[in-house]
Design a protein around this motif. Structure first.
Motif, mmCIF file in Angstrom:
data_model
loop_
_atom_site.group_PDB
_atom_site.id
_atom_site.type_symbol
_atom_site.label_atom_id
_atom_site.label_comp_id
_atom_site.label_asym_id
_atom_site.label_seq_id
_atom_site.Cartn_x
_atom_site.Cartn_y
_atom_site.Cartn_z
ATOM 1 N N ALA A 84 0.840 -1.196 0.000
ATOM 2 C CA ALA A 84 0.000 0.000 0.000
ATOM 3 C C ALA A 84 0.873 1.243 0.000
ATOM 4 O O ALA A 84 2.018 1.223 0.475
ATOM 5 C CB ALA A 84 -0.923 0.011 1.223
ATOM 6 N N TYR A 85 0.306 2.317 -0.504
ATOM 7 C CA TYR A 85 1.049 3.572 -0.518
ATOM 8 C C TYR A 85 1.229 4.130 0.887
ATOM 9 O O TYR A 85 2.187 4.861 1.148
ATOM 10 C CB TYR A 85 0.328 4.598 -1.395
ATOM 11 N N GLN A 86 0.336 3.757 1.800
ATOM 12 C CA GLN A 86 0.458 4.274 3.160
ATOM 13 C C GLN A 86 -0.248 3.348 4.155
ATOM 14 O O GLN A 86 -1.360 2.898 3.907
ATOM 15 C CB GLN A 86 -0.158 5.678 3.257
ATOM 16 N N TRP A 87 0.438 3.086 5.267
ATOM 17 C CA TRP A 87 -0.120 2.300 6.374
ATOM 18 C C TRP A 87 0.167 3.083 7.641
ATOM 19 O O TRP A 87 1.321 3.217 8.071
ATOM 20 C CB TRP A 87 0.516 0.911 6.389
ATOM 21 N N ALA A 88 -0.891 3.650 8.214
ATOM 22 C CA ALA A 88 -0.771 4.453 9.437
ATOM 23 C C ALA A 88 -1.545 3.743 10.540
ATOM 24 O O ALA A 88 -2.729 3.447 10.375
ATOM 25 C CB ALA A 88 -1.333 5.856 9.206
ATOM 26 N N ASP A 89 -0.885 3.483 11.642
ATOM 27 C CA ASP A 89 -1.517 2.736 12.727
ATOM 28 C C ASP A 89 -1.644 3.618 13.957
ATOM 29 O O ASP A 89 -0.679 4.262 14.383
ATOM 30 C CB ASP A 89 -0.693 1.495 13.055
ATOM 31 N N GLY A 90 -2.841 3.632 14.527
ATOM 32 C CA GLY A 90 -3.100 4.459 15.691
ATOM 33 C C GLY A 90 -3.153 3.653 16.973
ATOM 34 O O GLY A 90 -2.743 2.490 17.026
ATOM 35 N N SER A 91 -3.660 4.271 18.012
ATOM 36 C CA SER A 91 -3.887 3.599 19.288
ATOM 37 C C SER A 91 -5.188 4.152 19.850
ATOM 38 O O SER A 91 -5.200 4.995 20.742
ATOM 39 C CB SER A 91 -2.714 3.832 20.249
ATOM 40 N N ALA A 92 -6.295 3.647 19.277
ATOM 41 C CA ALA A 92 -7.607 4.197 19.591
ATOM 42 C C ALA A 92 -8.137 3.749 20.947
ATOM 43 O O ALA A 92 -9.057 4.360 21.483
ATOM 44 C CB ALA A 92 -8.605 3.815 18.499
ATOM 45 N N GLN A 125 3.630 5.720 11.343
ATOM 46 C CA GLN A 125 3.568 5.247 9.963
ATOM 47 C C GLN A 125 4.412 3.986 9.849
ATOM 48 O O GLN A 125 5.607 3.993 10.140
ATOM 49 C CB GLN A 125 4.078 6.327 9.008
ATOM 50 N N GLY A 126 3.780 2.889 9.450
ATOM 51 C CA GLY A 126 4.449 1.598 9.421
ATOM 52 C C GLY A 126 4.911 1.176 8.035
ATOM 53 O O GLY A 126 4.688 1.865 7.039
ATOM 54 N N MET A 127 5.512 -0.001 7.999
ATOM 55 C CA MET A 127 6.013 -0.591 6.761
ATOM 56 C C MET A 127 4.844 -0.955 5.856
ATOM 57 O O MET A 127 3.920 -1.651 6.268
ATOM 58 C CB MET A 127 6.817 -1.848 7.111
ATOM 59 N N SER A 128 4.867 -0.476 4.605
ATOM 60 C CA SER A 128 3.731 -0.742 3.724
ATOM 61 C C SER A 128 4.131 -1.263 2.351
ATOM 62 O O SER A 128 3.266 -1.536 1.520
ATOM 63 C CB SER A 128 2.894 0.523 3.544
ATOM 64 N N ASP A 129 5.415 -1.413 2.091
ATOM 65 C CA ASP A 129 5.836 -1.882 0.767
ATOM 66 C C ASP A 129 5.646 -3.388 0.597
ATOM 67 O O ASP A 129 5.731 -3.912 -0.518
ATOM 68 C CB ASP A 129 7.291 -1.509 0.486
ATOM 69 N N ARG A 130 5.351 -4.088 1.699
ATOM 70 C CA ARG A 130 5.071 -5.512 1.628
ATOM 71 C C ARG A 130 4.328 -5.925 2.884
ATOM 72 O O ARG A 130 4.775 -5.632 3.995
ATOM 73 C CB ARG A 130 6.364 -6.326 1.516
ATOM 74 N N GLY A 160 -3.704 9.334 -0.335
ATOM 75 C CA GLY A 160 -3.955 8.656 -1.594
ATOM 76 C C GLY A 160 -4.879 7.467 -1.413
ATOM 77 O O GLY A 160 -4.949 6.858 -0.342
ATOM 78 N N ALA A 161 -5.606 7.131 -2.472
ATOM 79 C CA ALA A 161 -6.479 5.963 -2.436
ATOM 80 C C ALA A 161 -5.671 4.731 -2.062
ATOM 81 O O ALA A 161 -4.563 4.514 -2.573
ATOM 82 C CB ALA A 161 -7.141 5.764 -3.798
ATOM 83 N N GLY A 162 -6.244 3.917 -1.189
ATOM 84 C CA GLY A 162 -5.538 2.743 -0.706
ATOM 85 C C GLY A 162 -4.792 2.970 0.591
ATOM 86 O O GLY A 162 -4.104 2.069 1.078
ATOM 87 N N THR A 163 -4.932 4.140 1.184
ATOM 88 C CA THR A 163 -4.359 4.374 2.508
ATOM 89 C C THR A 163 -5.067 3.492 3.532
ATOM 90 O O THR A 163 -6.286 3.398 3.552
ATOM 91 C CB THR A 163 -4.508 5.854 2.908
ATOM 92 N N ILE A 164 -4.268 2.821 4.374
ATOM 93 C CA ILE A 164 -4.797 1.953 5.420
ATOM 94 C C ILE A 164 -4.557 2.626 6.766
ATOM 95 O O ILE A 164 -3.447 3.072 7.049
ATOM 96 C CB ILE A 164 -4.103 0.574 5.401
ATOM 97 N N ILE A 165 -5.587 2.670 7.591
ATOM 98 C CA ILE A 165 -5.481 3.267 8.927
ATOM 99 C C ILE A 165 -5.954 2.246 9.950
ATOM 100 O O ILE A 165 -7.097 1.765 9.876
ATOM 101 C CB ILE A 165 -6.308 4.562 9.036
ATOM 102 N N GLY A 166 -5.085 1.913 10.888
ATOM 103 C CA GLY A 166 -5.381 0.899 11.884
ATOM 104 C C GLY A 166 -5.857 1.485 13.196
ATOM 105 O O GLY A 166 -5.530 2.625 13.549
ATOM 106 N N SER A 167 -6.610 0.677 13.928
ATOM 107 C CA SER A 167 -7.189 1.114 15.201
ATOM 108 C C SER A 167 -6.233 1.005 16.370
ATOM 109 O O SER A 167 -6.472 1.585 17.432
ATOM 110 C CB SER A 167 -8.420 0.257 15.514
ATOM 111 N N GLY A 168 -5.142 0.240 16.212
ATOM 112 C CA GLY A 168 -4.356 -0.152 17.371
ATOM 113 C C GLY A 168 -5.005 -1.345 18.045
ATOM 114 O O GLY A 168 -6.126 -1.764 17.706
#
Length: 347
Positions: free
Chosen positions: A78-86, A114-119, A255-263
Motif C-alpha cells: 500500500a502507498y500508506q499504512w498508518a496505525d493508531g492507538s484508539a 507510519q508503518g512498513m507498507s511496501d510488503r 492517496g487511495a488505498g491508505t490503510i489506517i489501523g485502530s491499534g
C-alpha cells in the motif's frame, strides 16, 4: 461486498468473495487489482457490486471455491499504512505497568505512527523472525481503507471516504521497542511487516454492527488453538475511525488505498482477555510483580477472526505460524565461501 486478492504478482489479482466465504469469482474484467479499484472507485464500484450480487445469488459464471491459503493481503502493498492507538485504556495500562504517567492529551489527541507498507504478510503466511529474544508479539486490530482524501478533512465527512474494513495482525518486536523509542524518533526495526485478513469488506456488509464509525463485534484471538481474548471492538474505543481519519489527514491529503489501523483492541473489562501478549504481561506485572506469559516462540500459531451474530466469519481468519527466518544472503555467502575454499581435486 467482500473483496480479496489472489497471490499473483506484486499487487495480487482481485476477486469477489461470497458472503459465506465459500465461493469467489474473478473481477479482473472490471478491475485487475484492488488498488486499481480504489483508484477508480466511482467508476467500478457499481459493476463490482453487481458481480457480488450475482455471486451471492448463484448467477455468477465461472465461480470457484474460495481458499484463503491462495490469498495475499487484500492490498499486498500500500502507498500508506498508518496505525493508531484508539483504545487509550491499553496505552494507560502499558505505561502504568512501567511506572510512567500518561499525559492527559492522549485522551484527546490520537497516537499514530507510519508503518512498513511496501510488503504485507499474507493472511495464512508464516511470520518470520530471526530471533525469539526480540519479543515477538501479535496485535489484533481493525483497519479501514480509504479512497482519495483531501487535506483538512472534517470528521463528519469521513463516511464519504471509508471504502473498506479489514482485520490486522500488527506484528511487534517488543524487546526492540524501548531502545527505539528512547531515541525519540519512533518505531522502525520493532515494527516489521503486518498482515491483514483474507477479505476486505465494504461497510454495508456489517449492517447494524457498523455505526458511530465503529465495528460492534468481538475480535477473537486464539493462541495455539486456545482462546486468548475476545474484547468487544466498539467498547472502550476512545477514537472512532472518523476521528483517526481526520487526524491522519490534518496536514496532508491521502492517496487511495491508505490503510489506517485502530491499534490493539482492548477492553477495561479484563474478563474479555487481550489481543496482544504485551497487555497480558502488563496485567501480570501489576498483579504479581512479574510477567508469566512468554512472547511468541517459533512454532506458535496465532488466529485472529471476527464473527457476526450468527457465528459466521466476516473477514475470514488471519491464521499464522511463527517460524525462524532463514538468512538467505548469509547462507549464499557461506555456500560461496565453501565452494571457493574446498580442497583441490587430485585428479
Amino acid at each position: 461486498m467482500k473483496l480479496a486478492s489472489l497471490n499473483q504478482g506484486r499487487d495480487g489479482q482481485l476477486i469477489i468473495v461470497s458472503k459465506d466465504l465459500r465461493l469467489a469469482v474473478h473481477a479482473h474484467d472490471i478491475a485487475p487489482t484492488l488498488q486499481f479499484a480504489l483508484d477508480n472507485w466511482d467508476i467500478v464500484e457499481s459493476d463490482l457490486q453487481h458481480l457480488s450480487r450475482d455471486l451471492n445469488n448463484g448467477d455468477a459464471q465461472h465461480s470457484f471455491s474460495f481458499n484463503p491459503d491462495h490469498c495475499a493481503s487484500p492490498l499486498p502493498r500500500a502507498y500508506q499504512w498508518a496505525d493508531g492507538s484508539a483504545y487509550v485504556n491499553h496505552v494507560e495500562l502499558v505505561r502504568k505497568a512501567r511506572g510512567a504517567e500518561m499525559p492527559e492529551s492522549f485522551w484527546t489527541d490520537p497516537l499514530m505512527y507510519q508503518g512498513m507498507s511496501d510488503r504485507f504478510i499474507g493472511p495464512t503466511q508464516d511470520i518470520e523472525a530471526a530471533d525469539e529474544n526480540w519479543g515477538i508479539d501479535f496485535e489484533g486490530e481493525i483497519a479501514i481503507v480509504t479512497d482519495d482524501v483531501p487535506m483538512g478533512l472534517r470528521t463528519e465527512e469521513a463516511h464519504h471516504h471509508i471504502r473498506l474494513l479489514m482485520l490486522v495482525n500488527d506484528v511487534s518486536l517488543r524487546n526492540l521497542i524501548p531502545n527505539e523509542l528512547a531515541k525519540g524518533f519512533g518505531f522502525f526495526q520493532s515494527k516489521p511487516a503486518s498482515s491483514f485478513s483474507p477479505v476486505a469488506v465494504t461497510p454495508d456488509e456489517l449492517g447494524d454492527a457498523w455505526y458511530d464509525f465503529k465495528v460492534h463485534h468481538r475480535l477473537r484471538v486464539h493462541l495455539n488453538d486456545t482462546l486468548f481474548g475476545q474484547p468487544h471492538a466498539a467498547t472502550d474505543m476512545t477514537f472512532n475511525f472518523a476521528n483517526l481519519l481526520q487526524h491522519v489527514a490534518k496536514t496532508r491529503p491521502l492517496g487511495a488505498g491508505t490503510i489506517i489501523g485502530s491499534g490493539t483492541v482492548s477492553n477495561r473489562d479484563r474478563r474479555n482477555g487481550s489481543c496482544c501478549l504485551a497487555e497480558q504481561r502488563m496485567l501480570e506485572m501489576l498483579e504479581y510483580g512479574s510477567t508469566q506469559t512468554p512472547f511468541l516462540r517459533f512454532g506458535d500459531r496465532v488466529r485472529i477472526e471476527m464473527l457476526d451474530d450468527e457465528g459466521q466469519s466476516i473477514f475470514g481468519a488471519i491464521d499464522q505460524q511463527v517460524v525462524k527466518y532463514q538468512h538467505k544472503y548469509l547462507a549464499e555467502d557461506l555456500n560461496h565461501h565453501a565452494v571457493h575454499h574446498q580442497e583441490p581435486n587430485p585428479k
